[in-house]
Design an enzyme around this catalytic site. Structure first.
Site, mmCIF file in Angstrom:
data_model
loop_
_atom_site.group_PDB
_atom_site.id
_atom_site.type_symbol
_atom_site.label_atom_id
_atom_site.label_comp_id
_atom_site.label_asym_id
_atom_site.label_seq_id
_atom_site.Cartn_x
_atom_site.Cartn_y
_atom_site.Cartn_z
ATOM 1 N N CYS A 323 23.039 16.474 -5.239
ATOM 2 C CA CYS A 323 24.457 16.449 -4.884
ATOM 3 C C CYS A 323 25.137 15.268 -5.595
ATOM 4 O O CYS A 323 25.045 15.141 -6.808
ATOM 5 C CB CYS A 323 24.601 16.394 -3.367
ATOM 6 S SG CYS A 323 26.299 16.605 -2.770
ATOM 7 N N LEU A 324 25.804 14.377 -4.874
ATOM 8 C CA LEU A 324 26.467 13.242 -5.513
ATOM 9 C C LEU A 324 25.466 12.360 -6.244
ATOM 10 O O LEU A 324 25.804 11.731 -7.254
ATOM 11 C CB LEU A 324 27.211 12.394 -4.474
ATOM 12 C CG LEU A 324 28.278 13.056 -3.613
ATOM 13 C CD1 LEU A 324 28.985 12.015 -2.768
ATOM 14 C CD2 LEU A 324 29.273 13.811 -4.455
#
Length: 588
Positions: A323-324
């Site tokens: 994800c991030l």
């Protein structure tokens, strides 16, 4: 005289400046107050979009005639549906819910008059979609915001949300003699009390970190103000030479990758003979408000890589970002490539975006108005609270994450069974004011990373400088990082890219342990010499395969490893700060 006039003007400016500062402070305080009641969404975003749509619709008599005629046709269609229903004929005019809409799946919804309720609702929903789209002159983003907003408003009035019009709730009332409503009221009061006092939802106590989840043995071998680095204990007599470094998202706790022993990706990799390191992020407080995105790169990924190089000199790393964390890893990898650092063996990006132009419905609300609104809230707090952000995510999937719970817990009087994944999802973290503002502006709003404007150490970086092989994973039902957005790594990277598309959503699709029912995936590799193909074409040529995607990734890692094996790493000489899962993951 002219000199005196200039002095007067200067004095006047000095008098105005404090007033302007006071006015700005009032606006910031007001925006912060409003944001607490709007799930951090700016009302100006919806206001501007509806104004754009309304003005253009008012100046489009042809479109007005069209939607008026469409409404007549919808009522004609509804009459035909009702006539066919009453006469027992097979309906040829009925409208079907979207595949992901399960509100009307119970058999009772096929009975009269409930069949009429939900058919009328879906027909009206369809009409509003036609009315809010296709108005010439409206910007694409404003059109999408208006369509989204109307869908949310209509969902409030869905017949499934009310006792009188929901046959499943009425059946439940007959079965329990109305006790379900008493149970639902008790559930509501219990949830409200926990929300008011900042406690986690009921049932999460069964998944305690370090006892039930995040239990893979290991040691914290490095710590700074931002991260703890966990080294997991090997399960095999010897291990593969190249270690794996996980860079999880700092938006949630790291242990989604180390849930219960039966579905822990970390445990699975350790059992396959890999040495696994995990970054565990510090949960920032108001004192960390000035931590920057660059601090997260330097004190996070680069500090972890340096620590691994100290422990395992000369060994290259399979860096993996989720994800991030995957977005940040791409920034770090591009920086390392620019600076001639060759410590990475491969880069794996799991549900991570590098190009945010098609980042899904979340990007509808990322504009200057929204960011200013959000920054005013974060400026007061020093951070964005995880619960505030979670509310915005729930809005994107209100049927699944909000209304279904209202019906199940408060009208049916039941309780959803808690799972390790749901419990993890409630274990929220905070994000520092400066870092989150930079992340949203530079990546989401301006798309600097994809367009070559993102800088580290004062110099620009480019994803196409990354020369190590890349393994990218997307999930079919991802509403946070849509797979076609993740797929755009093909456009930006000039190296070999293996893309894998797995079933389910952003989190559930990644937790895909061996034997998990209903799992499937597709994958295909683009070499440096291959031409780019569109995501739709890729989907057509990548053959569907049943089962978990984890073994496919392990095979890829082994193909891109040296094949050399080393003895056990934890021999008692490694300096440990704490046992896994460490202390940062326990920070509330």
């Amino acid at each position: 005289m002219k000199h005196e006039l200039d002095l007067t003007r200067l004095a006047s400016a000095k008098e105005v400046e404090p007033f302007e500062q006071a006015a700005a402070a009032i606006d910031q305080a007001f925006h912060g107050m409003v944001a607490r009641y709007t799930n951090v969404l700016s009302p100006m975003v919806f206001g501007a979009a509806f104004m754009d749509w309304g003005v253009h619709l008012a100046l489009s008599p042809g479109k007005q005639m069209q939607i008026a005629v469409d409404q007549l046709f919808q009522w004609q269609r509804f009459g035909a549906i009702m006539l066919e229903s009453l006469t027992g004929q097979r309906s040829t005019h009925a409208i079907l819910p979207r595949p992901e809409d399960n509100r009307f799946s119970e058999p009772e919804w096929r009975q009269w008059p409930y069949y009429a309720f939900w058919q009328a609702f879906l027909l009206q929903q369809e009409w509003w979609h036609k009315a809010t789209t296709g108005v010439e002159g409206v910007t694409q983003k404003h059109e999408q915001v208006v369509a989204f907003g109307m869908r949310q408003l209509l969902d409030i009035w869905a017949p499934s949300n009310f006792i009188v019009t929901n046959p499943a709730v009425r059946r439940r009332m007959r079965e329990t003699n109305g006790a379900n409503l008493m149970d639902g009221a008790a559930n509501f009061l219990e949830d409200w009390q926990k929300l008011r006092t900042g406690q986690r939802p009921i049932g999460t106590e069964a998944y305690q970190v370090g006892r039930d989840v995040a239990v893979t043995p290991g040691k914290v071998v490095f710590r700074n103000r931002l991260i703890e680095l966990i080294l997991y204990t090997p399960k095999t007599e010897s291990v593969k030479a190249e270690p794996i470094l996980f860079v999880p998202a700092w938006i949630m706790k790291y242990y989604i990758l180390d849930l219960s022993p039966s579905n822990s990706l970390v445990r699975y990799l350790v059992e396959q003979g890999f040495t696994v390191f995990m970054i565990s992020w510090h949960n920032p407080s108001e004192a960390d408000r000035d931590l920057s995105l660059e601090d997260y790169r330097r004190l996070g990924i680069m500090a972890a890589i340096d620590a691994i190089s100290m422990l395992l000199p000369g060994r290259k790393i399979h860096a993996t970002g989720y994800c991030l964390g995957g977005t940040l890893l791409s920034i770090a990898a591009a920086t390392m490539a620019r600076d001639g650092c060759e410590k990475l063996k491969t880069v794996s990006m799991i549900a991570a975006q590098v190009d945010f132009r098609e980042g899904g419905e979340l990007t509808l609300f990322i504009d200057e108005s929204q960011l200013k609104f959000l920054e005013d809230l974060m400026r007061q707090q020093g951070f964005l609270d995880g619960r505030q952000m979670l509310g915005a995510f729930q809005l994107l999937r209100s049927n699944d994450l909000f209304w279904s719970r209202i019906i199940h817990d408060y009208l049916m009087g039941k309780r959803h069974s808690m799972t390790d994944l749901i419990a993890w999802n409630t274990d929220t973290t905070r994000m520092p004011y400066r870092m989150h503002s930079e992340y949203l502006r530079k990546l989401f709003l301006d798309n600097d990373l994809a367009e070559g404007r993102f800088e580290t150490d004062g110099r620009p970086i480019a994803v196409n400088d990354i020369h190590v092989p890349i393994f990218a994973v997307g999930t079919e039902k991802d509403h946070i990082a849509p797979w076609k957005s993740v797929f755009k790594i093909h456009l930006l990277a000039k190296t070999e890219v293996t893309f894998l598309l797995t079933s389910s959503g952003h989190n559930a699709g990644i937790i895909s342990e061996i034997g998990h029912p209903g799992r499937h995936y597709r994958f295909h590799t683009k070499t440096e010499k291959d031409h780019y193909i569109h995501s739709n074409r890729w989907f057509a040529i990548a053959k569907r395969q049943e089962g978990s995607w984890w073994p496919q990734w392990v095979d890829w890692l082994q193909e891109h490893s040296s094949g050399e094996r080393k003895p056990l790493l934890l021999d008692g000489n490694v300096s440990a700060f704490a046992d896994a899962p460490g202390t940062y993951v326990l920070e509330a």
